[in-house]
Design an enzyme around this catalytic site. Structure first.
Site, short mmCIF file in Angstrom:
data_model
loop_
_atom_site.label_atom_id
_atom_site.label_comp_id
_atom_site.label_asym_id
_atom_site.label_seq_id
_atom_site.Cartn_x
_atom_site.Cartn_y
_atom_site.Cartn_z
N TYR A 61 -3.47 12.89 1.70
CA TYR A 61 -3.81 11.51 2.07
C TYR A 61 -4.42 11.51 3.46
O TYR A 61 -3.86 12.11 4.39
CB TYR A 61 -2.54 10.63 2.09
CG TYR A 61 -2.71 9.43 1.19
CD1 TYR A 61 -3.72 8.50 1.44
CD2 TYR A 61 -1.90 9.24 0.08
CE1 TYR A 61 -3.90 7.42 0.60
CE2 TYR A 61 -2.09 8.16 -0.76
CZ TYR A 61 -3.08 7.25 -0.50
OH TYR A 61 -3.27 6.19 -1.33
N GLU A 63 -6.17 8.42 5.18
CA GLU A 63 -6.79 7.13 5.52
C GLU A 63 -7.29 7.19 6.95
O GLU A 63 -6.63 7.78 7.82
CB GLU A 63 -5.76 6.01 5.41
CG GLU A 63 -5.45 5.60 3.97
CD GLU A 63 -4.41 4.48 3.93
OE1 GLU A 63 -4.35 3.80 2.92
OE2 GLU A 63 -3.67 4.31 4.91
N ASP A 207 -31.53 1.97 -1.07
CA ASP A 207 -30.56 2.58 -1.99
C ASP A 207 -31.23 3.80 -2.61
O ASP A 207 -31.88 3.72 -3.64
CB ASP A 207 -30.14 1.57 -3.07
CG ASP A 207 -29.06 2.13 -3.98
OD1 ASP A 207 -28.68 3.30 -3.79
OD2 ASP A 207 -28.59 1.40 -4.87
N THR A 233 -26.05 8.66 -3.39
CA THR A 233 -25.01 9.40 -4.10
C THR A 233 -25.17 10.86 -3.72
O THR A 233 -26.22 11.28 -3.21
CB THR A 233 -25.15 9.29 -5.63
OG1 THR A 233 -26.38 9.89 -6.01
CG2 THR A 233 -25.10 7.85 -6.10
N LYS A 236 -26.56 13.42 -7.78
CA LYS A 236 -27.77 13.39 -8.61
C LYS A 236 -28.62 14.61 -8.26
O LYS A 236 -28.12 15.72 -8.34
CB LYS A 236 -28.46 12.04 -8.49
CG LYS A 236 -27.53 10.91 -9.02
CD LYS A 236 -28.12 9.51 -9.00
CE LYS A 236 -27.09 8.50 -9.51
NZ LYS A 236 -27.56 7.11 -9.42
N ARG A 242 -19.52 14.26 -7.55
CA ARG A 242 -19.66 12.83 -7.83
C ARG A 242 -19.17 12.04 -6.61
O ARG A 242 -18.00 12.16 -6.24
CB ARG A 242 -18.78 12.55 -9.04
CG ARG A 242 -18.95 11.25 -9.73
CD ARG A 242 -18.59 11.42 -11.20
NE ARG A 242 -19.61 12.26 -11.79
CZ ARG A 242 -20.83 11.81 -12.09
NH1 ARG A 242 -21.14 10.54 -11.93
NH2 ARG A 242 -21.74 12.62 -12.57
#
Ligand SMILES: *Cc1c(COP(=O)(O)O)cnc(C)c1O
Length: 415
Positions: A61, A63, A207, A233, A236, A242
């Site tokens: 974890y 954060e 984008d 992203t 791709k 991903r």
């Protein structure tokens, strides 16, 4: 070319413990290897990327951001995120990179959250012309929370109509203009979008989810010098895990980071961030530059070969990794084409056709190029398309066998 196996030791462990799930994963591995992966948004990550994804960082974890976490024990999480950020900023020449966005859509959500208030007007490419769901679809947060005004492409040429974009911007005075698409096969003119944004007092959000990998390899113009925020992203053409990424200048860095965490996301996926770091490292290498240029060359070749077979490529060709085409001259629409091609082992998407009633097909060359296929294979693939579309079981079986033979010569992961 990736020629070593993905971490099969791990799969062996899984097979012993849970054969039900292991069988499905092995089935998917076989499906990817023995059919033609022409989905424009997909690629084959390297074994090193897969190793990072399967690492124990998945347990952590973290954060917050490096040096300012809400959890203890983050020294390695900090180290790997710093490497990812350093590599991303160097690779794209950006002041700041946020590598925590879980996906391309999360990146766009964060960009809107950083720059806009609910109800603000946003100008973006219409969905039927190639805009993404996050560019104003009523089914997404974007269309629900913002007032989207769509721009389109020219009916004759299929190219972005800059005059229309400027006229709409002057009339609607949007808070932001979005440029980027899921299916536009040509380069966007970011300088023109910047001019329109400056003239009308709008933020420019690029984008670049699809093209960022080509940008990394110098095979497409970079939006970074022009856009206030670049969303992307990593899975791709860029060939990473991903996930999403946001690039921006120093002045928006704090707002972007807060819009990702804590505004729209919780703990970062540190194993994915490690895999992003690995992918950025791979993209820095000269081999990736050659790869990105080959991807475009192959898409151009495939567009021309499909045109020769009777397909009608939108805009007449491509500048990028993707080709959109209307199969109507062959007597089928995009949906029928996708089904018949899939039956023959050729996997691709349908897409909206600007000003068309029926759908077209959308395909890309990122994955087959990673496999090492070249121009002779692109020519062969175009021929297989026409045969598979004939709706003749004998032909379908013949194409399926040819696809197996072809993919067998270019395994994505050698065992
Ligand atoms: C792929 C894509 C996205 C969404 O990425 P996800 O990771 O699927 O959420 C957003 N915008 C554009 C232009 C895309 O091509």
């Amino acid at each position: 070319m990736p020629v070593t196996a993905p971490p099969h030791d791990a799969l062996d462990v899984l097979r012993r413990q849970d054969p039900e799930v292991a069988d499905v994963l092995l089935g998917e591995e076989r499906r990817q290897a023995d059919s033609l992966q022409l989905i424009a948004a997909e690629n084959f990550t390297s074994p090193a990327v897969l190793a990072a994804l399967g690492s124990p960082l998945a347990n952590k974890y973290a954060e917050g951001y490096p040096g300012a976490r809400h959890h203890g024990g983050c020294e390695y999480a900090d180290a790997v995120e710093r490497i990812a950020v350093r590599r991303a900023t160097a690779l794209f020449g950006a002041d700041h990179a946020n590598v925590q966005a879980h996906s391309g859509s999360s990146a766009v959500l964060a960009a809107y959250a950083a720059l806009l208030r609910p109800g603000d007007t946003v100008l973006a490419m219409g969905l039927e012309h190639g805009g993404h769901l996050t560019h104003g679809s009523p089914a997404s947060f974007s269309g629900r929370w913002f007032d989207f005004v769509p721009y389109g492409v020219d009916a004759e040429t299929g190219l972005v109509d800059h005059e229309q974009v400027a006229a709409l911007a002057r009339h609607h005075r949007p808070k932001a203009i979005v440029c980027g698409s899921i299916s536009y096969p040509r380069h966007l003119d970011y300088a023109v979008f910047r001019e329109i944004a400056d003239e009308t007092g709008a933020y420019l959000i690029a984008d670049a989810a699809h093209t960022i990998g080509l940008v990394a390899g110098g095979a497409a113009p970079s939006p970074v010098p022009y856009a206030d925020v670049v969303c992307a992203t990593t899975h791709k053409v860029l060939r990473g895990p991903r996930g999403g990424m946001i690039l921006c200048g120093e002045e928006l860095a704090g707002r972007i980071d807060r819009a990702v965490f804590p505004f729209s996301q919780g703990g970062a996926q540190m194993h994915t961030i490690a895999a992003k770091a690995v992918a950025f490292g791979e993209a820095e290498a000269p081999a990736f530059t050659a790869y990105a240029h080959r991807v475009v060359e192959h898409a151009r070749f495939l567009a021309a070969a499909l045109a020769a077979e009777g397909f009608a490529p939108i805009t007449g060709g491509t500048d990028t990794h993707l080709v959109t085409a209307d199969p109507a001259p062959l007597g089928v629409d995009g949906r029928t084409a996708r089904t018949r091609l899939a039956a023959a082992g050729i996997v691709l998407d349908t897409c909206a056709l600007p000003y068309g009633e029926a759908r077209g097909i959308r395909l890309g060359t990122a994955a087959v190029t990673t496999q090492g296929m070249g121009a002779p294979e692109m020519a062969r693939i175009a021929g297989l398309f026409t045969a598979a579309l004939r709706d003749d079981p004998g032909e379908t079986a013949r194409v399926r066998a040819e696809v197996r033979a072809l993919t067998g010569r270019f395994p994505p992961y050698a065992r």
